[in-house]
Write a protein that holds these residues in place. Structure first.
Motif, mmCIF file in Angstrom:
data_model
loop_
_atom_site.group_PDB
_atom_site.id
_atom_site.type_symbol
_atom_site.label_atom_id
_atom_site.label_comp_id
_atom_site.label_asym_id
_atom_site.label_seq_id
_atom_site.Cartn_x
_atom_site.Cartn_y
_atom_site.Cartn_z
ATOM 1 N N ALA A 147 0.834 -1.208 0.000
ATOM 2 C CA ALA A 147 0.000 0.000 0.000
ATOM 3 C C ALA A 147 0.864 1.251 0.000
ATOM 4 O O ALA A 147 0.553 2.242 -0.688
ATOM 5 N N ASN A 148 1.957 1.225 0.744
ATOM 6 C CA ASN A 148 2.873 2.365 0.735
ATOM 7 C C ASN A 148 3.451 2.563 -0.666
ATOM 8 O O ASN A 148 3.526 3.686 -1.170
ATOM 9 N N ALA A 149 3.847 1.444 -1.303
ATOM 10 C CA ALA A 149 4.405 1.547 -2.657
ATOM 11 C C ALA A 149 3.361 2.096 -3.630
ATOM 12 O O ALA A 149 3.691 2.892 -4.530
ATOM 13 N N ALA A 150 2.100 1.684 -3.475
ATOM 14 C CA ALA A 150 1.034 2.200 -4.332
ATOM 15 C C ALA A 150 0.848 3.699 -4.111
ATOM 16 O O ALA A 150 0.593 4.459 -5.069
ATOM 17 N N ALA A 151 0.970 4.138 -2.849
ATOM 18 C CA ALA A 151 0.884 5.578 -2.558
ATOM 19 C C ALA A 151 2.065 6.316 -3.171
ATOM 20 O O ALA A 151 1.916 7.454 -3.663
ATOM 21 N N CYS A 152 3.228 5.672 -3.175
ATOM 22 C CA CYS A 152 4.395 6.274 -3.842
ATOM 23 C C CYS A 152 4.150 6.382 -5.345
ATOM 24 O O CYS A 152 4.567 7.365 -5.985
ATOM 25 N N ALA A 153 3.487 5.389 -5.924
ATOM 26 C CA ALA A 153 3.135 5.445 -7.349
ATOM 27 C C ALA A 153 2.144 6.582 -7.604
ATOM 28 O O ALA A 153 2.191 7.229 -8.663
ATOM 29 N N GLN A 154 1.254 6.834 -6.656
ATOM 30 C CA GLN A 154 0.325 7.956 -6.777
ATOM 31 C C GLN A 154 1.093 9.277 -6.828
ATOM 32 O O GLN A 154 0.730 10.183 -7.598
ATOM 33 N N ASP A 155 2.159 9.395 -6.042
ATOM 34 C CA ASP A 155 3.000 10.600 -6.088
ATOM 35 C C ASP A 155 3.543 10.826 -7.492
ATOM 36 O O ASP A 155 3.734 11.971 -7.924
ATOM 37 N N ALA A 156 3.795 9.729 -8.196
ATOM 38 C CA ALA A 156 4.356 9.811 -9.549
ATOM 39 C C ALA A 156 3.274 9.846 -10.622
ATOM 40 O O ALA A 156 3.593 9.850 -11.822
ATOM 41 N N GLY A 157 2.002 9.873 -10.218
ATOM 42 C CA GLY A 157 0.910 9.884 -11.180
ATOM 43 C C GLY A 157 0.710 8.544 -11.868
ATOM 44 O O GLY A 157 0.150 8.487 -12.978
ATOM 45 N N LYS A 158 1.118 7.456 -11.220
ATOM 46 C CA LYS A 158 1.060 6.120 -11.835
ATOM 47 C C LYS A 158 0.276 5.136 -10.972
ATOM 48 O O LYS A 158 0.465 3.918 -11.091
ATOM 49 N N PHE A 159 -0.623 5.621 -10.127
ATOM 50 C CA PHE A 159 -1.284 4.734 -9.171
ATOM 51 C C PHE A 159 -2.066 3.617 -9.850
ATOM 52 O O PHE A 159 -1.905 2.439 -9.512
ATOM 53 N N THR A 160 -2.941 3.967 -10.788
ATOM 54 C CA THR A 160 -3.839 2.959 -11.369
ATOM 55 C C THR A 160 -3.062 1.840 -12.046
ATOM 56 O O THR A 160 -3.358 0.650 -11.856
ATOM 57 N N ALA A 161 -2.044 2.190 -12.813
ATOM 58 C CA ALA A 161 -1.258 1.172 -13.511
ATOM 59 C C ALA A 161 -0.522 0.280 -12.525
ATOM 60 O O ALA A 161 -0.493 -0.953 -12.678
ATOM 61 N N TYR A 162 0.071 0.880 -11.489
ATOM 62 C CA TYR A 162 0.824 0.091 -10.509
ATOM 63 C C TYR A 162 -0.120 -0.734 -9.638
ATOM 64 O O TYR A 162 0.180 -1.883 -9.292
#
Length: 275
Positions: free
Chosen positions: A164-179
């Motif tokens: 979940a933390n990694a997914a939140a980090c992906a959200q920071d990069a604008g890549k949440f849905t794909a990740y």
């Protein structure tokens, strides 16, 4: 021999030659066998005691090692969720615990509580993801993702938290849905806490174009959003919902409906938007 009047000599005794020597030899051999048997029993008893003591020592050492690992993991988990709550970029809702997907102007909202270690969540994603993507891409639906660490609590480990933390980090990069989709596509079996390994989470980021950057790696390795994930899970625990996935359409719990299908979900969204 004449011993005088009225007295006779005792008759001579005859002893077979070698009989006494054989008796003595037999007794000596029996004693030696008995002594050897006793020595054998003493040696066996000594070995038995040594094996018992050795086994006890091994058990104590093994127990100490297990206790040490458990204690270390408990301390690590405490460290992981300590510190200030830092919401990922673009998070909204109460206490900024929602990660949104889709157009903010969409008239219908799907709220999804998910755990990246949860097999039932993967089943939901496999069945409903194409329909959800179709509805979000067409602007008919927005999705509020809310992350949970239910499996960590039930099975032990920290894979739900770290994923979940990694997914939140992906959200920071604008890549949440794909990740988010990659994590469910590569979900380990429930009893394997593979997502507790940050290296595995970074490796999976390579499946999303442009995500595996220095900033993403640091965010994952530092557990930058761990406290935020813990707060999100706390919100789920106080929500009254019983498990994951919990799926709400415009506030109504729909996934508990046994007749629900992706086609029915699409129909419900279209009807709600017309109304």
């Amino acid at each position: 021999m004449d011993l005088g009047p009225g007295r006779r000599a005792a008759p001579p005794r005859f002893v077979l030659p070698g009989v006494s020597e054989k008796n003595r030899e037999g007794k000596r051999t029996a004693r030696e066998r008995l002594a050897a048997e006793r020595e054998k029993q003493r040696s066996a008893e000594k070995r038995r005691r040594l094996l018992i003591v050795g086994a006890a020592v091994v058990c104590v050492l093994a127990l100490a090692a297990v206790i040490g690992v458990v204690a270390a993991n408990m301390d690590k988990d405490k460290t992981d969720t300590a510190g200030p709550v830092t919401a990922p970029s673009g998070a909204n809702g109460d206490d900024n615990l929602v990660i949104p997907a889709g157009e903010a102007s969409a008239r219908s909202t799907l709220t999804v509580w998910e755990d990246f270690r949860c097999p039932a969540c993967k089943n939901f994603e496999s069945a409903y993801r194409p329909t959800i993507h179709e509805l979000t891409d067409s602007g008919q639906l927005k999705v509020d993702y809310r992350l949970v660490t239910l499996i960590d609590g039930n099975m032990g480990g920290s894979g739900s938290l770290r994923a979940a933390n990694a997914a939140a980090c992906a959200q920071d990069a604008g890549k949440f849905t794909a990740y988010h989709d990659v994590l469910f596509d590569n979900q380990p079996v429930e009893t394997n806490d593979d997502y507790a390994d940050n290296g595995k989470l970074i490796e999976l980021a390579g499946k999303v174009d442009g995500l595996d950057t220095g900033a993403f790696r640091k965010c994952v390795e530092d557990g930058a959003h761990n406290s935020w994930v813990a707060q999100s899970n706390k919100a789920f625990q106080s929500s009254g919902f019983q498990g994951t996935p919990t799926v709400l359409l415009n506030g109504k719990n729909i996934y508990q409906d046994r007749t629900m299908t992706p086609a029915k979900l699409k129909q419900m969204v279209e009807e709600a938007n017309k109304a």
